[in-house]
Design a protein around this motif. Structure first.
Motif, PDB file in Angstrom:
ATOM      1  N   ILE A  87      36.783 -12.272 -20.971  1.00  0.00           N
ATOM      2  CA  ILE A  87      37.743 -12.902 -20.136  1.00  0.00           C
ATOM      3  C   ILE A  87      38.203 -12.132 -19.105  1.00  0.00           C
ATOM      4  O   ILE A  87      38.368 -12.734 -17.974  1.00  0.00           O
ATOM      5  N   PRO A  88      38.551 -10.872 -19.056  1.00  0.00           N
ATOM      6  CA  PRO A  88      38.847 -10.161 -17.763  1.00  0.00           C
ATOM      7  C   PRO A  88      37.725 -10.338 -16.719  1.00  0.00           C
ATOM      8  O   PRO A  88      38.028 -10.347 -15.690  1.00  0.00           O
ATOM      9  N   TRP A 145      44.426 -14.628  -2.889  1.00  0.00           N
ATOM     10  CA  TRP A 145      45.829 -13.906  -2.925  1.00  0.00           C
ATOM     11  C   TRP A 145      46.756 -14.479  -3.782  1.00  0.00           C
ATOM     12  O   TRP A 145      47.679 -13.810  -4.301  1.00  0.00           O
ATOM     13  N   ASP A 146      46.759 -15.859  -3.793  1.00  0.00           N
ATOM     14  CA  ASP A 146      47.727 -16.564  -4.638  1.00  0.00           C
ATOM     15  C   ASP A 146      47.405 -16.226  -6.312  1.00  0.00           C
ATOM     16  O   ASP A 146      48.261 -16.157  -7.076  1.00  0.00           O
ATOM     17  N   GLN A 147      46.057 -16.267  -6.524  1.00  0.00           N
ATOM     18  CA  GLN A 147      45.597 -15.841  -7.691  1.00  0.00           C
ATOM     19  C   GLN A 147      46.212 -14.484  -8.138  1.00  0.00           C
ATOM     20  O   GLN A 147      46.335 -14.145  -9.224  1.00  0.00           O
ATOM     21  N   ILE A 148      45.884 -13.742  -7.420  1.00  0.00           N
ATOM     22  CA  ILE A 148      46.245 -12.134  -7.616  1.00  0.00           C
ATOM     23  C   ILE A 148      47.620 -12.074  -7.672  1.00  0.00           C
ATOM     24  O   ILE A 148      48.152 -11.299  -8.796  1.00  0.00           O
ATOM     25  N   GLN A 149      48.358 -12.601  -7.029  1.00  0.00           N
ATOM     26  CA  GLN A 149      49.952 -12.755  -7.211  1.00  0.00           C
ATOM     27  C   GLN A 149      50.393 -13.213  -8.417  1.00  0.00           C
ATOM     28  O   GLN A 149      51.204 -12.747  -9.139  1.00  0.00           O
ATOM     29  N   SER A 150      49.730 -14.391  -8.878  1.00  0.00           N
ATOM     30  CA  SER A 150      49.906 -14.762 -10.057  1.00  0.00           C
ATOM     31  C   SER A 150      49.533 -13.911 -11.246  1.00  0.00           C
ATOM     32  O   SER A 150      50.410 -13.971 -12.091  1.00  0.00           O
ATOM     33  N   TRP A 151      48.494 -13.541 -11.335  1.00  0.00           N
ATOM     34  CA  TRP A 151      48.270 -12.340 -12.158  1.00  0.00           C
ATOM     35  C   TRP A 151      49.181 -11.346 -12.400  1.00  0.00           C
ATOM     36  O   TRP A 151      49.514 -10.911 -13.523  1.00  0.00           O
ATOM     37  N   ILE A 193      48.907 -17.490 -19.596  1.00  0.00           N
ATOM     38  CA  ILE A 193      49.593 -18.477 -18.437  1.00  0.00           C
ATOM     39  C   ILE A 193      49.140 -17.888 -17.182  1.00  0.00           C
ATOM     40  O   ILE A 193      48.708 -19.002 -16.308  1.00  0.00           O
ATOM     41  N   SER A 194      48.887 -16.906 -16.837  1.00  0.00           N
ATOM     42  CA  SER A 194      48.123 -16.513 -15.485  1.00  0.00           C
ATOM     43  C   SER A 194      46.577 -16.927 -15.500  1.00  0.00           C
ATOM     44  O   SER A 194      46.224 -17.313 -14.342  1.00  0.00           O
ATOM     45  N   GLY A 195      46.143 -16.549 -16.584  1.00  0.00           N
ATOM     46  CA  GLY A 195      44.785 -17.182 -16.567  1.00  0.00           C
ATOM     47  C   GLY A 195      44.449 -18.630 -16.296  1.00  0.00           C
ATOM     48  O   GLY A 195      43.437 -18.837 -15.604  1.00  0.00           O
ATOM     49  N   THR A 196      45.230 -19.577 -17.002  1.00  0.00           N
ATOM     50  CA  THR A 196      45.064 -20.629 -16.750  1.00  0.00           C
ATOM     51  C   THR A 196      45.470 -21.049 -15.409  1.00  0.00           C
ATOM     52  O   THR A 196      44.815 -22.211 -14.774  1.00  0.00           O
ATOM     53  N   ILE A 242      42.479 -20.372 -13.243  1.00  0.00           N
ATOM     54  CA  ILE A 242      41.283 -21.366 -13.325  1.00  0.00           C
ATOM     55  C   ILE A 242      41.795 -22.634 -12.442  1.00  0.00           C
ATOM     56  O   ILE A 242      40.916 -23.304 -11.949  1.00  0.00           O
ATOM     57  N   ARG A 243      43.053 -23.055 -12.724  1.00  0.00           N
ATOM     58  CA  ARG A 243      43.575 -24.164 -11.956  1.00  0.00           C
ATOM     59  C   ARG A 243      43.300 -24.183 -10.452  1.00  0.00           C
ATOM     60  O   ARG A 243      42.600 -24.784  -9.858  1.00  0.00           O
ATOM     61  N   THR A 244      43.771 -23.116 -10.039  1.00  0.00           N
ATOM     62  CA  THR A 244      43.660 -22.576  -8.380  1.00  0.00           C
ATOM     63  C   THR A 244      41.954 -22.705  -8.059  1.00  0.00           C
ATOM     64  O   THR A 244      41.595 -23.289  -6.896  1.00  0.00           O
ATOM     65  N   PHE A 245      41.280 -22.149  -8.879  1.00  0.00           N
ATOM     66  CA  PHE A 245      39.773 -21.916  -8.414  1.00  0.00           C
ATOM     67  C   PHE A 245      39.153 -23.589  -8.596  1.00  0.00           C
ATOM     68  O   PHE A 245      38.337 -23.693  -7.614  1.00  0.00           O
ATOM     69  N   LEU A 246      39.417 -24.324  -9.511  1.00  0.00           N
ATOM     70  CA  LEU A 246      39.051 -25.609  -9.468  1.00  0.00           C
ATOM     71  C   LEU A 246      39.522 -26.394  -8.274  1.00  0.00           C
ATOM     72  O   LEU A 246      38.672 -27.480  -7.770  1.00  0.00           O
ATOM     73  N   GLU A 247      40.859 -26.288  -7.997  1.00  0.00           N
ATOM     74  CA  GLU A 247      41.256 -26.985  -6.822  1.00  0.00           C
ATOM     75  C   GLU A 247      40.843 -26.510  -5.414  1.00  0.00           C
ATOM     76  O   GLU A 247      40.632 -27.204  -4.345  1.00  0.00           O
TER      77      GLU A 247
END
Length: 390
Positions: free
Chosen positions: A253-254, A273-279, A376-379, A382-387
């Motif tokens: 997973i990581p 950067w949005d993904q990193i911030q979310s994590w 939550i952040s992993g989900t 994934i959403r950001t990646f798909l979009e």
């Protein structure tokens, strides 16, 4: 006075099993009378080395190094011990007797007569570890919740409850609510220990052996000895191998999270950067929230916030360990905290007031909420990646 004795023969050995209730005045007297009458060569007691030392040195809690407990990953074991100790004390006070009085009778007889003292039970830590290994991740979460709720159970102990104790194992009784929800707990708590106890008793020296056991164990131990099918102690002391899926998911997973972030960066730096911030925010904030709910010090909350985003990427580390070490360093438990453990954990307020249990709560809740943050952040990643990429 009704005697609760079962006599068995194994070769030249005469084995007497004495069924007791661990908090019964009558049981203690029965043991004393039986030992004086039989005069055994060996006395087997339902204790392991750790519980024996705790019984012989009631102030042992005061020397507990809480930092070492966290470093050795024994937080859950200590919490389980506190539960058992509190439950025994609660019932013993109800019956106006010292918990384990019948075991003390056996120990005193062995010391005074020169009979061999056999600590016949398996280590509690091994028993709890074997239970833990059999649970899935969500079962572990439920198990922890059940343990915490059992700590603050204010239900009055009735005379009927006390009578039922004579037919139940103390560990099973202390975790009765847990056992109802987790059927395999009874397998480890009772049946495996029956086999271990039987093996220890049969191996005891001398032609006359007396074994002092909780009443719940006597039927099983007696049957096992009569059938000659006692357990392999080495196998029963071993820990089941961890599921390979735990390691695969723990590292997989990581790795997936990192790959998704890298792939997103390749398409959009801003989205990456949005993904990193979310994590960072989800993992750090929720781990800090768990520390706050445990009553942790602000420095412990800060530690949890900083550690969580990194420990979530490494299954060998946990944010709660760092938060707990900080809490134990900033608010070092005092001797009175250990002295008051059994009393404090009998109430919800005491659970947070006592510095020992507060540190344990910091470790557990910081880790639990960090796991929620990872989900939550992993989900979200994934959403950001798909979009962004697809």
């Amino acid at each position: 006075m009704e005697q609760q004795e079962t006599t068995l023969r194994v070769g030249e050995k005469e084995i007497t099993l004495i069924a007791t209730a661990h908090v019964s005045k009558i049981s203690a007297l029965q043991v004393k009378e039986a030992l004086a009458t039989i005069q055994p060569d060996s006395v087997c007691v339902e204790l392991d080395q750790d519980r024996y030392e705790s019984m012989m040195n009631p102030k042992q809690w005061e020397q507990t190094d809480i930092l070492q407990v966290i470093r050795q990953k024994k937080t859950g074991f200590l919490l389980a011990n506190i539960i058992l100790s509190s439950y025994q004390k609660k019932i013993a006070q109800k019956m106006e007797i010292s918990a384990g009085a019948e075991m003390r009778q056996g120990i005193e007889y062995a010391h005074q007569s020169g009979a061999e003292l056999v600590l016949a039970d398996r280590r509690i830590q091994t028993t709890f570890s074997r239970i833990w290994r059999r649970q899935s991740f969500w079962q572990k979460c439920r198990l922890l919740a059940s343990l915490l709720f059992s700590l603050v159970d204010d239900e009055e102990i009735t005379e009927e409850d006390l009578e039922q104790l004579k037919q139940r194992d103390m560990l099973e009784a202390a975790l009765k609510e847990v056992g109802d929800s987790f059927p395999n707990v009874a397998e480890v708590l009772i049946h495996e220990r029956d086999q271990y106890l039987a093996a220890s008793i049969v191996a005891a020296r001398g032609p006359k052996i007396v074994a002092i056991l909780g009443a719940a164990h006597v039927p099983g131990v007696s049957r096992i000895i009569e059938q000659g099918k006692w357990g392999d102690k080495k196998e029963l002391e071993s820990l089941p191998p961890k599921s390979p899926w735990g390691k695969i998911l723990g590292w997989g997973i990581p790795l997936l999270i990192v790959l998704l972030i890298v792939a997103t960066f390749a398409s959009s730096t801003a989205a990456g950067w949005d993904q990193i911030q979310s994590w960072i925010l989800w993992n750090g904030s929720l781990s800090a929230l768990g520390t706050l709910l445990a009553g942790g010090h602000p420095l412990s909350m800060l530690t949890a916030f900083v550690a969580a985003p990194f420990t979530s990427l490494n299954p060998l580390l946990a944010a709660g360990w760092f938060a707990g070490l900080t809490e134990a360093s900033v608010r070092k438990p005092k001797v009175r905290d250990f002295k008051n453990l059994a009393e404090d954990v009998s109430s919800l307020g005491g659970l947070w007031k006592n510095q020992v249990t507060r540190i344990l709560l910091v470790v557990i809740l910081a880790n639990l909420f960090c796991t929620m943050g990872t989900v939550i952040s992993g989900t979200d990643i994934i959403r950001t990646f798909l979009e962004t990429v697809l």
